[in-house]
Design a protein around this motif. Structure first.
Motif, short mmCIF file in Angstrom:
data_model
loop_
_atom_site.label_atom_id
_atom_site.label_comp_id
_atom_site.label_asym_id
_atom_site.label_seq_id
_atom_site.Cartn_x
_atom_site.Cartn_y
_atom_site.Cartn_z
N PRO A 159 -9.57 41.52 24.91
CA PRO A 159 -10.83 40.59 25.70
C PRO A 159 -10.62 40.91 27.06
CG PRO A 159 -9.99 39.74 24.04
CD PRO A 159 -8.69 40.41 23.69
N THR A 160 -11.30 41.69 27.59
CA THR A 160 -11.45 40.94 29.32
C THR A 160 -11.42 39.81 29.57
OG1 THR A 160 -12.73 43.55 29.63
CG2 THR A 160 -12.25 42.40 31.27
N PHE A 161 -11.73 39.38 29.26
CA PHE A 161 -12.49 38.16 29.52
C PHE A 161 -10.82 37.16 30.07
CE2 PHE A 161 -12.60 37.02 25.11
CZ PHE A 161 -12.03 34.92 25.02
N CYS A 162 -9.64 37.04 28.78
CA CYS A 162 -8.49 36.35 28.40
C CYS A 162 -7.53 36.96 28.69
CB CYS A 162 -8.53 35.60 27.35
SG CYS A 162 -8.75 36.78 26.50
N LEU A 182 -18.49 38.01 30.95
CA LEU A 182 -18.88 36.64 30.10
C LEU A 182 -19.87 36.38 29.96
CD1 LEU A 182 -17.12 34.60 33.50
CD2 LEU A 182 -15.92 36.22 31.53
N ALA A 183 -20.77 36.34 30.04
CA ALA A 183 -22.09 36.24 29.19
C ALA A 183 -22.37 37.18 27.42
CB ALA A 183 -23.33 35.52 29.63
N ARG A 184 -21.57 38.80 28.08
CA ARG A 184 -21.85 39.24 26.93
C ARG A 184 -20.76 39.09 26.06
NH1 ARG A 184 -21.63 44.17 28.16
NH2 ARG A 184 -21.17 43.76 30.33
N SER A 185 -19.17 38.53 26.29
CA SER A 185 -18.41 38.69 25.82
C SER A 185 -18.06 37.27 24.91
CB SER A 185 -16.41 37.54 27.04
OG SER A 185 -16.80 38.72 27.85
N ASP A 186 -17.21 38.13 23.64
CA ASP A 186 -16.97 36.98 22.29
C ASP A 186 -15.83 36.26 22.82
OD1 ASP A 186 -16.92 35.98 20.18
OD2 ASP A 186 -16.10 37.73 18.84
N ARG A 187 -16.40 35.35 23.93
CA ARG A 187 -15.20 34.10 23.89
C ARG A 187 -14.49 33.11 22.97
NH1 ARG A 187 -18.85 33.77 27.72
NH2 ARG A 187 -18.67 31.20 27.96
N ARG A 188 -14.15 33.45 21.99
CA ARG A 188 -13.80 32.98 20.97
C ARG A 188 -11.86 32.97 21.16
NH1 ARG A 188 -11.37 36.40 17.21
NH2 ARG A 188 -12.20 39.05 16.93
N THR A 191 -5.85 32.33 20.48
CA THR A 191 -4.57 31.93 19.98
C THR A 191 -4.63 30.22 20.24
OG1 THR A 191 -2.99 31.88 22.21
CG2 THR A 191 -2.82 33.57 21.09
N PRO A 192 -4.07 29.13 20.84
CA PRO A 192 -4.50 28.01 20.97
C PRO A 192 -4.52 28.39 22.29
CG PRO A 192 -3.02 28.11 19.05
CD PRO A 192 -3.40 29.07 19.12
N ARG A 193 -3.90 29.19 23.06
CA ARG A 193 -4.26 28.94 24.76
C ARG A 193 -4.84 29.73 25.48
NH1 ARG A 193 1.09 28.04 27.08
NH2 ARG A 193 0.42 27.28 28.57
N THR A 194 -5.70 30.29 24.33
CA THR A 194 -7.03 31.11 24.76
C THR A 194 -8.42 30.56 25.83
OG1 THR A 194 -6.74 33.05 22.47
CG2 THR A 194 -8.74 32.91 24.56
N THR A 195 -7.75 30.73 26.80
CA THR A 195 -9.16 29.82 27.82
C THR A 195 -10.31 30.48 27.93
OG1 THR A 195 -7.36 30.40 30.06
CG2 THR A 195 -9.43 29.58 30.15
N VAL A 196 -11.22 29.98 27.03
CA VAL A 196 -12.44 30.65 26.70
C VAL A 196 -13.71 29.50 28.01
CG1 VAL A 196 -11.95 30.45 24.25
CG2 VAL A 196 -12.75 28.57 24.46
N GLN A 197 -14.10 28.75 28.06
CA GLN A 197 -14.68 27.79 29.02
C GLN A 197 -15.00 28.54 30.57
OE1 GLN A 197 -11.53 26.51 28.60
NE2 GLN A 197 -11.73 24.65 26.27
N GLU A 199 -15.64 27.83 33.39
CA GLU A 199 -15.74 27.54 34.20
C GLU A 199 -14.28 27.53 34.66
OE1 GLU A 199 -17.28 25.69 31.99
OE2 GLU A 199 -19.09 25.04 32.87
N GLU A 200 -13.82 27.56 33.53
CA GLU A 200 -12.14 27.59 34.04
C GLU A 200 -11.54 29.38 34.21
OE1 GLU A 200 -7.87 26.47 34.27
OE2 GLU A 200 -9.65 25.18 34.13
N ILE A 201 -11.84 29.88 33.22
CA ILE A 201 -12.37 31.28 33.69
C ILE A 201 -12.08 31.79 34.88
CG2 ILE A 201 -12.95 34.28 32.57
CD1 ILE A 201 -13.25 32.55 29.67
N LEU A 202 -13.68 31.13 35.47
CA LEU A 202 -13.90 31.84 36.85
C LEU A 202 -12.62 31.17 37.51
CD1 LEU A 202 -17.89 30.59 36.70
CD2 LEU A 202 -17.02 33.05 36.60
N LYS A 203 -12.39 29.86 37.45
CA LYS A 203 -11.12 29.45 38.44
C LYS A 203 -10.10 30.22 38.22
CE LYS A 203 -8.40 25.50 38.75
NZ LYS A 203 -7.47 23.98 38.05
#
Length: 274
Positions: A159-162, A182-188, A191-197, A199-203
Protein backbone atom coordinates in the motif's frame (compact mmCIF):
# COMPACT_ATOMS: atom_id res chain seq x y z
CA UNK A 1 13.71 -12.55 12.22
CA UNK A 2 10.79 -10.91 10.43
CA UNK A 3 7.55 -12.85 10.29
CA UNK A 4 6.53 -13.97 6.82
CA UNK A 5 3.25 -12.56 5.59
CA UNK A 6 1.11 -13.32 2.57
CA UNK A 7 1.42 -10.75 -0.21
CA UNK A 8 -0.81 -7.71 0.17
CA UNK A 9 -3.70 -7.40 -2.26
CA UNK A 10 -6.07 -4.52 -1.69
CA UNK A 11 -9.82 -4.63 -2.09
CA UNK A 12 -9.41 -2.04 -4.83
CA UNK A 13 -7.01 -4.29 -6.74
CA UNK A 14 -9.26 -7.31 -6.27
CA UNK A 15 -12.28 -5.55 -7.72
CA UNK A 16 -10.41 -3.69 -10.44
CA UNK A 17 -10.72 -6.39 -13.07
CA UNK A 18 -14.50 -6.68 -12.77
CA UNK A 19 -14.94 -2.92 -12.75
CA UNK A 20 -12.71 -2.53 -15.79
CA UNK A 21 -14.60 -5.24 -17.65
CA UNK A 22 -17.90 -3.50 -17.02
CA UNK A 23 -16.47 -0.14 -18.05
CA UNK A 24 -14.96 -1.50 -21.26
CA UNK A 25 -17.92 -3.64 -22.34
CA UNK A 26 -19.14 -0.80 -24.59
CA UNK A 27 -15.67 0.08 -25.93
CA UNK A 28 -15.57 -1.05 -29.57
CA UNK A 29 -11.77 -1.35 -29.55
CA UNK A 30 -11.68 -3.43 -26.37
CA UNK A 31 -11.16 -7.18 -27.00
CA UNK A 32 -13.13 -9.07 -24.36
CA UNK A 33 -11.47 -12.43 -25.05
CA UNK A 34 -8.03 -10.94 -24.37
CA UNK A 35 -9.35 -9.40 -21.15
CA UNK A 36 -10.73 -12.78 -20.06
CA UNK A 37 -7.34 -14.41 -20.67
CA UNK A 38 -5.66 -11.85 -18.44
CA UNK A 39 -8.33 -12.38 -15.79
CA UNK A 40 -7.31 -16.03 -15.74
CA UNK A 41 -3.69 -15.05 -15.13
CA UNK A 42 -4.65 -12.48 -12.52
CA UNK A 43 -6.64 -15.12 -10.68
CA UNK A 44 -3.37 -16.57 -9.38
CA UNK A 45 -2.56 -13.35 -7.48
CA UNK A 46 -4.40 -14.47 -4.35
CA UNK A 47 -2.87 -17.92 -3.94
CA UNK A 48 0.61 -19.45 -4.23
CA UNK A 49 -0.93 -22.91 -4.74
CA UNK A 50 -1.82 -24.70 -8.01
CA UNK A 51 -5.41 -24.08 -9.06
CA UNK A 52 -8.00 -26.41 -10.54
CA UNK A 53 -10.19 -25.36 -13.47
CA UNK A 54 -13.07 -24.75 -11.09
CA UNK A 55 -10.91 -22.50 -8.93
CA UNK A 56 -9.63 -20.63 -11.98
CA UNK A 57 -13.16 -20.12 -13.26
CA UNK A 58 -14.28 -18.72 -9.90
CA UNK A 59 -11.24 -16.45 -9.52
CA UNK A 60 -11.63 -15.08 -13.06
CA UNK A 61 -15.42 -14.76 -12.95
CA UNK A 62 -15.90 -17.18 -15.86
CA UNK A 63 -17.91 -20.33 -16.48
CA UNK A 64 -15.93 -23.56 -16.33
CA UNK A 65 -16.09 -24.15 -20.10
CA UNK A 66 -14.67 -20.72 -20.88
CA UNK A 67 -11.99 -21.10 -18.22
CA UNK A 68 -11.02 -24.48 -19.66
CA UNK A 69 -10.52 -23.09 -23.18
CA UNK A 70 -8.51 -20.13 -21.98
CA UNK A 71 -6.41 -22.25 -19.60
CA UNK A 72 -5.68 -24.71 -22.41
CA UNK A 73 -4.58 -21.90 -24.74
CA UNK A 74 -2.41 -20.24 -22.10
CA UNK A 75 -0.82 -23.60 -21.31
CA UNK A 76 -0.03 -24.22 -24.97
CA UNK A 77 1.60 -20.78 -25.13
CA UNK A 78 3.62 -21.38 -21.96
CA UNK A 79 1.89 -18.81 -19.74
CA UNK A 80 0.41 -21.57 -17.57
CA UNK A 81 2.00 -24.87 -16.62
CA UNK A 82 0.98 -28.09 -14.92
CA UNK A 83 1.80 -28.09 -11.21
CA UNK A 84 3.96 -30.88 -9.82
CA UNK A 85 1.03 -32.24 -7.77
CA UNK A 86 -1.70 -31.38 -10.27
CA UNK A 87 -3.57 -28.23 -11.12
CA UNK A 88 -2.16 -25.25 -13.00
CA UNK A 89 0.42 -22.64 -12.00
CA UNK A 90 1.77 -19.51 -13.73
CA UNK A 91 4.21 -20.44 -16.49
CA UNK A 92 7.82 -19.49 -17.11
CA UNK A 93 6.88 -17.40 -20.12
CA UNK A 94 5.59 -14.79 -17.66
CA UNK A 95 9.17 -14.30 -16.44
CA UNK A 96 10.21 -13.42 -19.98
CA UNK A 97 7.59 -10.68 -20.11
CA UNK A 98 8.82 -9.41 -16.73
CA UNK A 99 12.31 -9.25 -18.20
CA UNK A 100 10.95 -7.34 -21.20
CA UNK A 101 9.35 -4.77 -18.91
CA UNK A 102 12.41 -4.30 -16.71
CA UNK A 103 14.88 -3.94 -19.58
CA UNK A 104 12.62 -1.38 -21.28
CA UNK A 105 12.06 0.72 -18.15
CA UNK A 106 14.57 3.61 -18.05
CA UNK A 107 14.05 4.04 -14.31
CA UNK A 108 15.42 0.53 -13.71
CA UNK A 109 18.45 0.99 -15.97
CA UNK A 110 19.32 4.28 -14.24
CA UNK A 111 18.74 2.94 -10.76
CA UNK A 112 20.55 -0.41 -10.73
CA UNK A 113 24.16 0.86 -10.47
CA UNK A 114 23.15 3.42 -7.84
CA UNK A 115 21.24 0.79 -5.87
CA UNK A 116 24.20 -1.59 -6.03
CA UNK A 117 26.51 1.08 -4.62
CA UNK A 118 23.99 1.91 -1.89
CA UNK A 119 23.69 -1.78 -0.98
CA UNK A 120 27.48 -2.03 -0.59
CA UNK A 121 27.48 1.02 1.67
CA UNK A 122 24.57 0.11 3.95
CA UNK A 123 24.81 -3.72 4.08
CA UNK A 124 21.03 -3.89 4.40
CA UNK A 125 18.24 -4.65 1.95
CA UNK A 126 17.79 -2.01 -0.73
CA UNK A 127 14.63 -1.73 -2.86
CA UNK A 128 13.37 0.31 -5.78
CA UNK A 129 9.60 0.74 -6.00
CA UNK A 130 7.36 2.30 -8.63
CA UNK A 131 4.49 4.59 -7.65
CA UNK A 132 1.20 3.20 -9.01
CA UNK A 133 -1.55 5.25 -7.39
CA UNK A 134 -2.81 3.27 -4.38
CA UNK A 135 0.15 0.90 -4.33
CA UNK A 136 3.91 0.81 -4.68
CA UNK A 137 5.28 -1.90 -6.97
CA UNK A 138 8.72 -3.39 -6.28
CA UNK A 139 10.96 -3.38 -9.37
CA UNK A 140 14.41 -4.14 -7.88
CA UNK A 141 15.27 -5.82 -4.57
CA UNK A 142 18.86 -6.26 -3.37
CA UNK A 143 18.78 -8.60 -0.42
CA UNK A 144 20.14 -8.68 3.10
CA UNK A 145 20.96 -11.76 5.13
CA UNK A 146 17.66 -12.11 7.00
CA UNK A 147 14.81 -11.44 4.61
CA UNK A 148 11.55 -13.34 4.47
CA UNK A 149 10.46 -15.07 1.26
CA UNK A 150 8.22 -12.27 -0.01
CA UNK A 151 10.89 -9.66 0.66
CA UNK A 152 12.94 -11.25 -2.15
CA UNK A 153 10.34 -10.99 -4.90
CA UNK A 154 9.95 -8.26 -7.48
CA UNK A 155 6.42 -7.48 -8.65
CA UNK A 156 5.04 -7.40 -5.13
CA UNK A 157 2.57 -4.58 -4.39
CA UNK A 158 2.35 -2.84 -1.04
CA UNK A 159 0.00 0.00 0.00
CA UNK A 160 1.05 3.56 -0.67
CA UNK A 161 -0.59 4.96 2.46
CA UNK A 162 1.42 3.08 5.11
CA UNK A 163 4.81 2.25 3.60
CA UNK A 164 8.02 4.22 3.79
CA UNK A 165 8.24 4.57 0.01
CA UNK A 166 4.57 5.36 -0.32
CA UNK A 167 4.63 8.14 2.25
CA UNK A 168 7.82 9.53 0.68
CA UNK A 169 5.92 9.77 -2.60
CA UNK A 170 2.79 11.24 -0.98
CA UNK A 171 4.93 13.96 0.58
CA UNK A 172 5.85 15.17 -2.90
CA UNK A 173 2.24 15.42 -4.10
CA UNK A 174 -0.22 18.31 -3.74
CA UNK A 175 -2.53 18.04 -0.74
CA UNK A 176 -5.63 17.42 -2.86
CA UNK A 177 -3.98 14.45 -4.59
CA UNK A 178 -2.85 13.07 -1.23
CA UNK A 179 -6.36 13.27 0.19
CA UNK A 180 -7.80 11.62 -2.93
CA UNK A 181 -5.38 8.68 -2.68
CA UNK A 182 -6.02 8.24 1.03
CA UNK A 183 -9.79 8.39 0.54
CA UNK A 184 -9.64 5.61 -2.08
CA UNK A 185 -7.16 3.45 -0.16
CA UNK A 186 -8.16 0.31 1.72
CA UNK A 187 -6.73 1.55 5.00
CA UNK A 188 -6.84 -1.73 6.90
CA UNK A 189 -4.17 -2.92 9.32
CA UNK A 190 -1.54 -5.28 7.93
CA UNK A 191 0.25 -5.48 11.28
CA UNK A 192 -0.76 -4.11 14.70
CA UNK A 193 1.46 -1.08 13.98
CA UNK A 194 0.03 -0.14 10.59
CA UNK A 195 -0.99 3.52 10.61
CA UNK A 196 -4.59 3.74 9.39
CA UNK A 197 -6.00 6.93 10.95
CA UNK A 198 -6.21 9.73 8.39
CA UNK A 199 -4.97 12.43 10.77
CA UNK A 200 -1.93 10.39 11.78
CA UNK A 201 -1.05 9.57 8.16
CA UNK A 202 -1.24 13.25 7.23
CA UNK A 203 0.96 14.12 10.21
CA UNK A 204 3.59 11.63 9.09
CA UNK A 205 3.47 12.91 5.52
CA UNK A 206 4.14 16.42 6.81
CA UNK A 207 7.13 15.07 8.76
CA UNK A 208 8.50 13.58 5.55
CA UNK A 209 8.18 16.97 3.85
CA UNK A 210 10.35 18.44 6.61
CA UNK A 211 12.95 15.66 6.75
CA UNK A 212 13.18 14.56 3.12
CA UNK A 213 12.81 10.89 4.02
CA UNK A 214 10.14 8.59 5.44
CA UNK A 215 10.65 6.12 8.29
CA UNK A 216 8.19 3.24 8.81
CA UNK A 217 8.29 0.87 11.81
CA UNK A 218 6.64 -2.55 11.42
CA UNK A 219 3.92 -1.09 9.19
CA UNK A 220 3.80 -4.06 6.81
CA UNK A 221 6.12 -6.60 8.43
CA UNK A 222 6.71 -7.36 12.11
CA UNK A 223 10.30 -6.65 13.18
CA UNK A 224 11.16 -4.51 10.15
CA UNK A 225 11.97 -0.83 9.88
CA UNK A 226 12.39 0.90 6.54
CA UNK A 227 13.49 4.31 5.36
CA UNK A 228 12.79 5.77 1.94
CA UNK A 229 13.09 8.84 -0.24
CA UNK A 230 11.05 9.69 -3.32
CA UNK A 231 12.42 9.73 -6.85
CA UNK A 232 11.08 12.61 -8.92
CA UNK A 233 11.09 13.15 -12.67
CA UNK A 234 12.20 16.23 -14.62
CA UNK A 235 8.87 17.90 -13.78
CA UNK A 236 9.45 17.27 -10.05
CA UNK A 237 6.65 14.69 -9.92
CA UNK A 238 7.25 11.56 -7.81
CA UNK A 239 7.59 8.36 -9.82
CA UNK A 240 8.97 5.92 -7.27
CA UNK A 241 11.13 5.53 -4.19
CA UNK A 242 14.35 4.01 -2.92
CA UNK A 243 14.15 2.11 0.37
CA UNK A 244 16.61 0.70 2.88
CA UNK A 245 15.13 -1.93 5.22
CA UNK A 246 16.59 -3.34 8.42
CA UNK A 247 15.67 -5.22 11.58
CA UNK A 248 14.47 -3.67 14.82
CA UNK A 249 16.47 -6.32 16.64
CA UNK A 250 19.64 -4.69 15.31
CA UNK A 251 18.77 -1.00 15.02
CA UNK A 252 17.32 1.77 17.11
CA UNK A 253 15.01 3.78 14.80
CA UNK A 254 16.82 7.05 15.54
CA UNK A 255 20.22 5.56 14.69
CA UNK A 256 18.83 3.94 11.54
CA UNK A 257 17.34 7.24 10.37
CA UNK A 258 20.43 9.24 11.20
CA UNK A 259 22.74 6.87 9.33
CA UNK A 260 20.63 6.01 6.28
CA UNK A 261 18.35 9.02 5.81
CA UNK A 262 20.97 11.13 4.00
CA UNK A 263 22.03 8.12 1.91
CA UNK A 264 18.54 7.32 0.58
CA UNK A 265 17.94 11.01 -0.17
CA UNK A 266 21.19 11.19 -2.15
CA UNK A 267 20.48 7.93 -3.98
CA UNK A 268 16.94 8.97 -4.92
CA UNK A 269 18.23 12.32 -6.19
CA UNK A 270 20.94 10.59 -8.23
CA UNK A 271 18.42 8.23 -9.86
CA UNK A 272 16.08 11.09 -10.68
CA UNK A 273 18.80 13.13 -12.36
CA UNK A 274 20.84 10.27 -13.90
Amino acid sequence: MSRTRQPFRSAEATSLTAESANKDSTDRLFVQSVARAFRVLEGFANTPEPMSLSQIAKAAGLDKSGAQRLAYTLTKLGYLEQGAAGGLVPGRKLLERTFDYLKANPLVSRAVPILAELRRDVQERVDLSLFDDLTMLYLVRLQSKRDSFYAHLIGRRVPTFCTSGGRAVLARLPDERVLDILARSDRRRITPRTTVQLEEILKRIEEVRQLGYSLALEEIMIGELAIAAAIVDKDNKPIGAIHVAGSLSEWEPSDFARKFGPLVIAAAKAVGTA
